[in-house]
Design an enzyme around this catalytic site. Structure first.
Site, PDB file in Angstrom:
ATOM      1  N   ASN A  35       3.126   4.578   1.243  1.00 17.37           N
ATOM      2  CA  ASN A  35       2.207   4.882   0.144  1.00 17.37           C
ATOM      3  C   ASN A  35       1.059   3.896   0.063  1.00 17.37           C
ATOM      4  OD1 ASN A  35       3.334   7.259  -0.793  1.00 17.37           O
ATOM      5  ND2 ASN A  35       4.791   6.213  -2.117  1.00 17.37           N
TER       6      ASN A  35
ATOM      7  N   SER B 196       9.298   5.669  -4.721  1.00 21.66           N
ATOM      8  CA  SER B 196       8.124   5.647  -3.850  1.00 21.66           C
ATOM      9  C   SER B 196       7.146   4.537  -4.212  1.00 21.66           C
ATOM     10  CB  SER B 196       7.405   7.002  -3.901  1.00 21.66           C
ATOM     11  OG  SER B 196       7.044   7.309  -5.237  1.00 21.66           O
TER      12      SER B 196
ATOM     13  N   HIS C 243      13.440   5.113   0.455  1.00 21.23           N
ATOM     14  CA  HIS C 243      12.357   6.021   0.069  1.00 21.23           C
ATOM     15  C   HIS C 243      12.391   7.255   0.962  1.00 21.23           C
ATOM     16  CE1 HIS C 243       7.722   6.830   0.080  1.00 21.23           C
ATOM     17  NE2 HIS C 243       8.373   7.694  -0.681  1.00 21.23           N
TER      18      HIS C 243
END
Length: 729
Positions: free
Chosen positions: A512, A441, A462
């Protein structure tokens, strides 16, 4: 080329067959409407025709209206789009009303021709609104078929009479799951609920028999009959009044007022229930026009259907041969690896699940067994299906079992050294054409690829947790990643029935990169003395599924600390989030690690149920005497995410805004009503966004500085989906 054809047999039964060429499922186009109308008009006018059956030439009935057409309806409606939309909708209502009345005398309600509808399989959206206008609906006994009105899920509501007819057929309360939640049913459940009339092994034969025996009274819909009363009570009836009060509260509670379609649907039912049927159809058409005129609906249709479907079909796939996965090796049988193993096996792929200890590998396989057992309890999974899926998973510690795998998905601990060691060990075993994917991630793919002897075959995948429920997969290209690796990853994601986005390598990738600033902005405001309740509710009023404080509790505070430390080490003096770390580290030091630890920004009971914000939060971070306005708190949280999305596009991390929008909604629940960050910017306008950023950056710092791309778009009067920034819309 015609979508509808008419044929009349010796018994006087006219069969209208819907069969859109070169489509696996029928979808209705504007031309299709005219063809259906012409067939109906011809059948009703032909004295030799005793009755009509509308059916499909496929093993399904229809998938609904072509959403590509709906997305363009406003633009196609001329200088006065609202008037143009209303005119087109009333024309459509006229066609269905013609089917419903079927030539009967408007006063005596006699003399009409029976019209039956035969559903060989799935019937959705307009594919169910057409049957609702028929006099009797026959469905094949096909347990895989789905029947219903799912329009609310893509930002609109059933606007071709489905809302009015279903509410009057069943009553507002009984109809609400099918209208407000888009609930779909198999034929038997649809009949039990009252959606259709018959389920049959031979629906055409039964429909023919009914058409030839139907009487005048069989053709009159309840709402056309004298003395009709709405099931459950109309709004002015005591029971009906309570239904609508409760429904209004439920809709606003679930949507926070940001989804226009839900409110419009409820308004259509409420207002329509107090007037005659034909007037109710006009009310439905007006509210549907209102929804289509709202940019939110256009954005949702574009992102959640058109662009999502394009990405799933490989819109950005390299032009290389098919790379379908036959056997995947999953390295690491923890929560993430176990989930990857399950979705792979469930999609028919052979899986080798590796861990250091056999007990850990077996535990990873048992995760799949647990999911399948839950499916069996809900009667969604058979014993045979469970055995098949589990039979595809080999849990072992032996790396040699990976020899025949054409894809490796490594999901070990987030540590560069550990991942490098596993990469080298596995590449020594597998074939030279095997693609190696690392599930991470945050760790840069280019750095991880340095351990690989074949960096062109090394790629990042991911997954989001929990893997079996989250729809998005983020594919990350390292600097040396080749086209075949990208194609393999995309084909694999399609096999496991998830939606892929492809991004270039950078710290935190795309998802993210955007979600961490959202969390950080919420924590930063706590340190500033902003009321935590204001922060959380401001986020929910935007349509975010979780406030930033609840989200960091769910993802775990110690993970946040780990990410912060790694980011600070990488960025050095340029690290911008020291104020956030002061709060985050203090929570971690106090043992408040989030939900998994039973304490974080929220308190939890022994079962992990959230009890409310931590009672001592105000003492630790006293509230400021002057609280900010709601819209300022909201703007900070939205723009913390959106600006990172724009910067990702500007820097080439993101190559396609469709992936940015779809990825944001599916990855972290970014305000689905907005269509995603780029669609949201198109709704509010680049000029407004630039002005707001300038105000926020002057008060709160450079993290709100307007990206050059956005400022230039504001100056040029451009939008993302109306400019060359978009690959497609």
């Amino acid at each position: 080329m015609t979508d509808f054809t008419l044929s009349t047999d010796a018994d006087g039964i006219a069969t209208i067959t819907w069969d859109v060429k070169n489509k696996s499922m029928n979808v209705l186009s504007l031309e299709g409407w005219d063809e259906l109308d012409a067939c109906v008009t011809q059948a009703l006018a032909d004295e030799a025709v005793k009755g009509v059956i509308i059916t499909s030439g496929k093993d399904t009935f229809a998938g609904g209206m072509d959403l590509n057409v709906i997305a363009k309806m406003k633009a196609m409606s001329g200088d006065d789009p609202a008037a143009g939309l209303m005119e087109g909708l009333m024309k459509s209502h006229g066609i269905l009303r013609r089917i419903e009345r079927a030539g009967m005398d408007p006063k005596t309600l006699k003399g009409g021709k029976p019209v039956a509808c035969v559903l060989p399989g799935t019937a959705l959206g307009i594919g169910f609104e057409i049957p609702l206008a028929c006099h009797r609906i026959f469905a094949a006994d096909n347990p895989k078929a789905k029947i219903g009105l799912p329009e609310i899920l893509v930002g609109i509501f059933p606007g071709m009479g489905g809302t009015t007819r279903l509410a009057r057929k069943m009553g507002a309360m009984a109809a609400s799951p099918f209208l407000l939640e888009g609930k779909l049913s198999d034929p038997r459940k649809a009949k039990a609920a009252g959606l259709i009339d018959e389920v049959s092994a031979d629906p055409m034969a039964d429909a023919r028999a009914w058409v030839l025996s139907a009487k005048d009274a069989d053709l009159v819909k309840p709402w056309d009959a004298k003395g009709y009363k709405m099931p459950g009570g109309a709004p002015y009836h005591p029971a009906g009044f309570m239904t609508f009060v409760g429904a209004s509260a439920m809709v606003n509670g679930k949507t926070q007022g940001v989804y226009p379609a839900a409110k419009a649907l409820l308004s259509s039912v409420y207002e329509g229930a107090m007037v005659p049927f034909d007037t109710a159809l006009k009310i439905e058409a007006r509210w549907f026009t209102h929804v289509l005129m709202n940019p939110s609906s256009e954005a949702m249709i574009r992102s959640l259907f058109i662009n999502k479907e394009a990405l799933e079909k490989g819109a950005n796939r390299p032009d290389v041969a098919d790379e379908k996965v036959s056997k995947v090796g999953v390295i690491g049988a923890g929560m993430m690896g176990a989930g990857i193993a399950y979705v792979s096996a469930n999609a028919g792929i052979e899986v080798v699940l590796i861990d250091r200890e056999q007990a850990a590998a077996d535990k990873g396989k048992s995760y799949s067994e647990g999911i399948l057992d839950k499916g069996m309890a809900r009667k969604k999974v058979t014993e045979e299906k469970k055995a098949e899926v589990l039979g595809r998973i080999t849990a072992t510690t032996d790396l040699n079992a990976l020899k025949d795998c054409d894809l490796i998905v490594e999901a070990v601990f987030e540590d560069v050294g550990v991942k490098a060691e596993m990469t080298q060990k596995i590449e020594a075993v597998v074939g030279e054409n095997t693609i190696f994917a690392t599930n991470t991630s945050t760790l840069p793919i280019t750095d991880l690829a340095r351990a690989s002897a074949r960096p062109e075959q090394f790629i990042g995948i991911h997954f989001f947790s929990p893997v079996d429920k989250m729809l998005l997969v983020e594919i990350i290209k390292g600097k040396q990643t080749g086209d075949r690796a990208v194609a393999k990853a995309l084909d694999y994601v399609r096999q496991i029935r998830k939606t892929p986005i492809v991004v270039n390598d950078a710290r935190f990738f795309y998802a993210n990169r955007c979600i961490i600033p959202y969390i950080n902005e919420g924590i930063r405001m706590v340190a500033e003395g902003v009321n935590p309740t204001l922060i959380e509710n401001a986020a929910k009023l935007l349509g975010m599924p979780l406030g930033p404080l609840q989200l960091v509790d769910e993802t775990s505070i110690d993970l946040g600390v780990k990410i912060a430390k790694a980011t600070r080490a990488a960025m050095g003096d340029a690290y911008p989030d020291g104020a956030v770390d002061d709060v985050l580290f203090a929570f971690a030091d106090a043992g408040r690690l989030g939900r998994k630890g039973g304490a974080g920004f929220y308190d939890y009971d022994a079962k992990g149920k959230r009890q409310g914000l931590w009672s001592e939060l105000g003492a630790r971070y006293p509230l400021a005497e002057q609280q900010p306005e709601l819209h300022e708190v909201q703007n900070r949280m939205i723009l913390a995410q959106v600006l990172e999305a724009v910067r990702a596009l500007e820097e080439g991390v993101l190559e396609d805004i469709r992936e940015g929008d779809v990825g944001a909604i599916l990855g972290w629940g970014f305000m689905p009503w907005s269509g995603g960050p780029f669609s949201w910017l198109d709704i509010v306008g680049a000029a407004w966004a630039t002005e707001t950023c300038d105000t926020l950056s002057a008060t709160h710092g450079d993290r709100f500085a307007t990206p050059d791309l956005l400022r230039q778009m504001a100056e040029d009067g451009r939008s993302f989906y109306g400019s060359d920034q978009a690959r497609a819309a």
